[in-house]
Design a protein around this motif. Sequence first.
Motif, PDB file in Angstrom:
ATOM      1  N   PHE A  36      -1.918  -5.046  -0.117  1.00  0.00           N
ATOM      2  CA  PHE A  36      -2.726  -4.955  -1.334  1.00  0.00           C
ATOM      3  C   PHE A  36      -4.211  -4.964  -1.001  1.00  0.00           C
ATOM      4  O   PHE A  36      -5.042  -4.512  -1.794  1.00  0.00           O
ATOM      5  N   GLY A  37      -4.552  -5.435   0.214  1.00  0.00           N
ATOM      6  CA  GLY A  37      -5.947  -5.439   0.630  1.00  0.00           C
ATOM      7  C   GLY A  37      -6.518  -4.039   0.777  1.00  0.00           C
ATOM      8  O   GLY A  37      -7.631  -3.759   0.311  1.00  0.00           O
ATOM      9  N   VAL A  38      -5.770  -3.136   1.409  1.00  0.00           N
ATOM     10  CA  VAL A  38      -6.271  -1.761   1.557  1.00  0.00           C
ATOM     11  C   VAL A  38      -6.389  -1.078   0.204  1.00  0.00           C
ATOM     12  O   VAL A  38      -7.298  -0.267  -0.031  1.00  0.00           O
ATOM     13  N   LEU A  39      -5.491  -1.416  -0.712  1.00  0.00           N
ATOM     14  CA  LEU A  39      -5.567  -0.846  -2.060  1.00  0.00           C
ATOM     15  C   LEU A  39      -6.763  -1.423  -2.819  1.00  0.00           C
ATOM     16  O   LEU A  39      -7.401  -0.720  -3.606  1.00  0.00           O
ATOM     17  N   ALA A  40      -7.082  -2.691  -2.582  1.00  0.00           N
ATOM     18  CA  ALA A  40      -8.246  -3.296  -3.231  1.00  0.00           C
ATOM     19  C   ALA A  40      -9.531  -2.644  -2.752  1.00  0.00           C
ATOM     20  O   ALA A  40     -10.482  -2.483  -3.526  1.00  0.00           O
ATOM     21  N   ILE A  41      -9.578  -2.245  -1.481  1.00  0.00           N
ATOM     22  CA  ILE A  41     -10.765  -1.582  -0.936  1.00  0.00           C
ATOM     23  C   ILE A  41     -11.035  -0.276  -1.674  1.00  0.00           C
ATOM     24  O   ILE A  41     -12.157  -0.022  -2.148  1.00  0.00           O
ATOM     25  N   VAL A  42     -10.007   0.562  -1.800  1.00  0.00           N
ATOM     26  CA  VAL A  42     -10.226   1.853  -2.467  1.00  0.00           C
ATOM     27  C   VAL A  42     -10.365   1.683  -3.980  1.00  0.00           C
ATOM     28  O   VAL A  42     -11.036   2.489  -4.631  1.00  0.00           O
ATOM     29  N   GLN A  43      -9.739   0.647  -4.530  1.00  0.00           N
ATOM     30  CA  GLN A  43      -9.930   0.385  -5.955  1.00  0.00           C
ATOM     31  C   GLN A  43     -11.388   0.037  -6.232  1.00  0.00           C
ATOM     32  O   GLN A  43     -11.951   0.430  -7.267  1.00  0.00           O
ATOM     33  N   ASP A  71      -7.993   3.123 -11.128  1.00  0.00           N
ATOM     34  CA  ASP A  71      -6.719   3.740 -10.753  1.00  0.00           C
ATOM     35  C   ASP A  71      -5.616   2.695 -10.843  1.00  0.00           C
ATOM     36  O   ASP A  71      -5.486   1.838  -9.973  1.00  0.00           O
ATOM     37  N   ILE A  72      -4.840   2.793 -11.920  1.00  0.00           N
ATOM     38  CA  ILE A  72      -3.759   1.835 -12.151  1.00  0.00           C
ATOM     39  C   ILE A  72      -2.480   2.269 -11.449  1.00  0.00           C
ATOM     40  O   ILE A  72      -1.504   1.522 -11.404  1.00  0.00           O
ATOM     41  N   SER A  73      -2.479   3.449 -10.855  1.00  0.00           N
ATOM     42  CA  SER A  73      -1.252   3.991 -10.264  1.00  0.00           C
ATOM     43  C   SER A  73      -1.106   3.679  -8.776  1.00  0.00           C
ATOM     44  O   SER A  73      -0.147   4.127  -8.149  1.00  0.00           O
ATOM     45  N   VAL A  74      -2.047   2.928  -8.179  1.00  0.00           N
ATOM     46  CA  VAL A  74      -2.021   2.739  -6.727  1.00  0.00           C
ATOM     47  C   VAL A  74      -0.738   2.053  -6.251  1.00  0.00           C
ATOM     48  O   VAL A  74      -0.206   2.398  -5.190  1.00  0.00           O
ATOM     49  N   GLY A  75      -0.227   1.094  -7.005  1.00  0.00           N
ATOM     50  CA  GLY A  75       0.992   0.409  -6.606  1.00  0.00           C
ATOM     51  C   GLY A  75       2.187   1.331  -6.599  1.00  0.00           C
ATOM     52  O   GLY A  75       3.006   1.312  -5.667  1.00  0.00           O
ATOM     53  N   SER A  76       2.293   2.167  -7.623  1.00  0.00           N
ATOM     54  CA  SER A  76       3.412   3.118  -7.696  1.00  0.00           C
ATOM     55  C   SER A  76       3.311   4.175  -6.611  1.00  0.00           C
ATOM     56  O   SER A  76       4.323   4.612  -6.057  1.00  0.00           O
ATOM     57  N   MET A  77       2.085   4.609  -6.299  1.00  0.00           N
ATOM     58  CA  MET A  77       1.911   5.560  -5.195  1.00  0.00           C
ATOM     59  C   MET A  77       2.355   4.949  -3.875  1.00  0.00           C
ATOM     60  O   MET A  77       2.992   5.614  -3.054  1.00  0.00           O
ATOM     61  N   ALA A  78       2.019   3.679  -3.670  1.00  0.00           N
ATOM     62  CA  ALA A  78       2.448   2.998  -2.447  1.00  0.00           C
ATOM     63  C   ALA A  78       3.969   2.906  -2.379  1.00  0.00           C
ATOM     64  O   ALA A  78       4.568   3.124  -1.319  1.00  0.00           O
ATOM     65  N   GLY A  79       4.615   2.607  -3.511  1.00  0.00           N
ATOM     66  CA  GLY A  79       6.071   2.544  -3.550  1.00  0.00           C
ATOM     67  C   GLY A  79       6.712   3.890  -3.275  1.00  0.00           C
ATOM     68  O   GLY A  79       7.680   3.996  -2.514  1.00  0.00           O
ATOM     69  N   LEU A  80       6.154   4.950  -3.876  1.00  0.00           N
ATOM     70  CA  LEU A  80       6.692   6.297  -3.680  1.00  0.00           C
ATOM     71  C   LEU A  80       6.541   6.736  -2.228  1.00  0.00           C
ATOM     72  O   LEU A  80       7.488   7.261  -1.626  1.00  0.00           O
ATOM     73  N   THR A  81       5.362   6.536  -1.649  1.00  0.00           N
ATOM     74  CA  THR A  81       5.152   6.947  -0.264  1.00  0.00           C
ATOM     75  C   THR A  81       5.949   6.094   0.710  1.00  0.00           C
ATOM     76  O   THR A  81       6.352   6.568   1.785  1.00  0.00           O
TER      77      THR A  81
END
Length: 345
Positions: free
Chosen positions: A72-79, A89-99
């Motif tokens: 979640f740290g790398v996602l917080a950086i880009v958020q 961007d509220i979709s970052v968690g779902s993108m991480a799950g999909l990838t």
Amino acid sequence: MSTSQTESTPQSGQEAASKSGGFFRALVARVGVQNLSLIVALILLVTLIGSQNQNFFRPQNLLSIGTAIAVFGVLAIVQTVVILLGGLDISVGSMAGLTSVVSAMIFTAASSSMIGIASALLLGLLCGLLNGVIIIYGRVNAVIATLAMLAAYKGLAQLISGGRSQGYTGSDPIFTAIGRGTFAGIPILIWIFLLIALATHIVLRYTDIGRNIYAIGGNPVAARLSGININRYIIGIYAYVGIVAGIAGVLLTARTGSGQPVSGSEGLELDAITAAALGGAVLTGGKGSIPGTVLAVILLGVLSNGLTVLGVNSFWQNVAKGALLVVAVIIQQRRSGQRAVGLPA
């Protein structure tokens, strides 16, 4: 004792106080009030938890905190970058799950971790570009657009995986090195988080791209009149978010040993937004920093781990994160001097 000697004592005291005050002001100016408050809060939290349970200070537990915050740290950086731009961007968690699912499934099908990782990054890039295109050319508010894509990406991950964990990457040397390897005694997961944070900080602080991002978030009209191509920046930043979400998906796969459609990525978007806001990123755009976000990520990681170590019900962790997000936004509103909604001026 002479008069000159008696007069020199208070002057010396005043000079010392002046130097001390000057040093403190310089420290505040250098580090920032927001970052200093996070450091103080982190020290108090660590002291409180450590006083209640000595196991908290064990090296293995501290490294566990680091590996837990990496995803979640790398996602917080880009958020933070998206918020600086004036978006979300509220979709970052779902993108991480999909990838994550795609990286594991393609690894299993192709028997190649490099192909699986490359596929995750490419898919993340495409998802990020799609978000940017919808926002710009569909003229959809960023919150609404990414909220819709959160549901879409989550649904797609569940469709292709059947709602179950996919593949097993625990026997692959590359995935194993990413998920469990160390360098200089520090887990690779932490190094990846720190490298992304450092690279992003350098771009924001020392390049024209970073200055333009702050300008767009601070005053988009002035930025447009100065010749900045705002549409290009928005699409580019959301594409960058997608790539890093792909990296987060790979980290998630490596850490858990399989592709996680939902369970591993659930709530990552809330964690990312909370860390960015707590770190000083103003949700209206134009203000914030990567060091502040990194401190906030560490604070959230310590809080989550501390509650677990102290045996507190895990459901209280979400309550605490939600409360921290509200507090962070309230502090931002107070510091900005904006009038509260519904109250007289």
